[in-house]
Design a protein around this motif. Structure first.
Motif, short mmCIF file in Angstrom:
data_model
loop_
_atom_site.label_atom_id
_atom_site.label_comp_id
_atom_site.label_asym_id
_atom_site.label_seq_id
_atom_site.Cartn_x
_atom_site.Cartn_y
_atom_site.Cartn_z
N ASN A 194 -21.96 5.02 26.17
CA ASN A 194 -23.33 5.52 26.24
C ASN A 194 -24.14 4.74 25.20
O ASN A 194 -23.83 4.81 24.01
CB ASN A 194 -23.35 7.01 25.90
CG ASN A 194 -24.75 7.59 25.84
OD1 ASN A 194 -25.71 6.99 26.29
ND2 ASN A 194 -24.87 8.78 25.27
N PRO A 195 -25.13 3.93 25.64
CA PRO A 195 -25.78 3.93 26.95
C PRO A 195 -25.41 2.76 27.85
O PRO A 195 -25.87 2.69 28.98
CB PRO A 195 -27.25 3.81 26.57
CG PRO A 195 -27.20 2.84 25.41
CD PRO A 195 -25.94 3.19 24.64
N GLY A 196 -24.63 1.82 27.34
CA GLY A 196 -24.45 0.56 28.06
C GLY A 196 -23.62 0.65 29.32
O GLY A 196 -23.76 -0.15 30.24
N GLY A 197 -22.69 1.63 29.37
CA GLY A 197 -21.84 1.78 30.55
C GLY A 197 -20.70 0.80 30.62
O GLY A 197 -19.96 0.78 31.61
N SER A 198 -20.50 -0.03 29.58
CA SER A 198 -19.46 -1.05 29.65
C SER A 198 -18.08 -0.44 29.37
O SER A 198 -17.96 0.63 28.78
CB SER A 198 -19.73 -2.18 28.67
OG SER A 198 -19.57 -1.73 27.35
#
Length: 432
Positions: A194-198
């Motif tokens: 969170n928040p990049g989603g990687s």
């Protein structure tokens, strides 16, 4: 009447990162009819299954089976209880069984959510202004906000498609040394951050642990979203791969059980040296429990009993507890990505693109214009759709042209209609 001047208060009270959540709540309150992709909260359908009385009774039965009388067990719910926690054995067994984290209950501290765990760990580890915290970039505001409260300097390390940029992390360690400082610890969420989603690949996880050993670096692992991996796609946590006790593992039951319980945990089995035998703490968890006694005293025994009972009802398994929730979030993520393809796809204005995570709650969208609060107000007022600006998640302002979409809180028809509105908004507004 006494006036407390803002300049006489701690600098964190004016830090933008601390006001980011309240700002979004305020926007949502002003536009109640808007479809909101802003909150990263659990779906309401996952909450009714929590039967408070039944789960509490199940936990009390467990306590009695371990040798307490019914009256002694019941009293646990009404007293302060140990700062370390009441359900450490249940949580430790669940992580050992499901995730290969073989650490004794004595190295666990049950906290008031993951947020308290972060605050306690930072307070324990960072002794002076010479110590620096590294964070994956972009980063969850909970850890950067906690660091700001404690006056800890933070440096960002970019995420790549496979997780953290390890070359950049190694450079950051060297730059800190050159400045006479120490990069003390790294905060990272290896699964659907969170928040990049990687998501960090298995190879990257192993190389990160090797780098941490070379640089004498501690790792703060946040595992809030690992449970959303598709069946058969789970990767071992950093803590499960940790052979040198370099990883401090932070977890929460907000997503796998329910957030209102406010129960999290930290696994801190690092040995504490320097004191005479028998005169000081043996492990870092002991230190964290002592600090907790001065912060929240203890985590609510009632809340712990409910979470412990939920785990016991699912055979002591975190995976079993979260299986249905994982399926719901997998569905919502697929629907969100499909709707973006359908409503934007080839028709998307130039400069609009998004990532495609295979788990977690979040999708990150890049825009050709700044995704600032003014644009959010237009989106909410004129198009009836809300999202989260990404600027707050970056230390250097490089997220100005990005927004975050969360799929967790919405139903399928809301996702479809919300993306339709979002596509109309983006098509009309970003080309101006």
């Amino acid at each position: 009447m006494v006036t407390v001047h803002i300049d006489r208060l701690h600098g964190s009270v004016q830090a933008p990162v601390l006001g980011s959540i309240s700002f979004l709540n305020e926007v949502m309150g002003r536009h109640p009819g808007a479809i909101s992709f802003a909150p990263g909260a659990p779906h309401p359908d996952t909450l009714p299954e929590a039967d408070i009385q039944r789960h509490t009774d199940r936990f009390l039965d467990h306590v009695v089976a371990r040798g307490s009388s019914p009256e002694q067990a019941r009293r646990l719910l009404f007293e302060y209880g140990p700062s370390r926690g009441l359900i450490n054995d249940i949580v430790a067994e669940a992580l050992r069984r499901d995730h290969g984290v073989d650490v004794p209950p004595e190295s666990y501290v049950i906290t008031v959510g993951a947020q308290e765990a972060m605050l306690l760990v930072l307070r324990a580890l960072f002794r002076s202004s010479e110590d620096v915290l590294a964070v994956a970039h972009p980063c969850f505001v909970g850890i950067t906000g906690a660091a700001r409260l404690l006056d800890i300097d933070v440096v960002g390390v970019a995420e790549t498609a496979d997780g953290l940029d390890l070359d950049a992390l190694e450079r950051a360690c060297g730059q800190a040394r050159a400045a006479g400082r120490t990069l003390r610890a790294l905060y990272v969420a290896p699964d659907y951050s969170n928040p990049g989603g990687s998501r960090m690949s298995l190879d990257c996880r192993r190389r990160l642990l090797a780098l941490a050993a070379r640089e004498d670096l501690l790792i703060l692992e946040d595992n809030a979203y690992g449970f959303t991996a598709a069946a058969g796609a789970a990767l071992p946590s950093l803590k499960a791969l940790d052979t040198e006790r370099r990883v401090i593992h932070i977890g929460t039951f907000a997503k796998t059980a329910f957030p209102g319980a406010r129960v999290g945990f930290v696994v801190a089995d690092q040995r504490v040296g320097g004191s005479a035998p028998g005169e000081g703490p043996e492990r870092l968890a002991d230190v964290l429990a002592t600090l907790k006694s001065m912060v929240t005293v203890n985590t609510s025994p009632l809340s712990q009993a409910v979470i412990g009972g939920m785990l016991l009802e699912h055979g002591g398994s975190l995976d079993a507890l979260s299986r249905a929730k994982s399926a719901l979030y997998q569905r919502n993520l697929r629907l969100l990505l499909a709707a973006l393809d359908r409503h934007l796809g080839e028709a998307a204005p130039a400069g609009i693109r998004w990532n495609r995570p295979d788990g977690g709650f979040f999708v990150r969208v890049r825009l050709p214009v700044p995704a600032d609060t003014a644009l959010l107000e237009v989106s909410a007022a004129d198009y009836g759709v809300l999202w989260t600006p990404m600027r707050q998640f970056y230390l250097d302002g490089t997220g100005d042209h990005q927004l975050r979409l969360s799929c967790s809180y919405l139903d399928p028809d809301e996702i479809e209609e919300g993306v339709r509105r979002l596509a109309l908004f983006l098509t009309k507004e970003t080309g101006r």
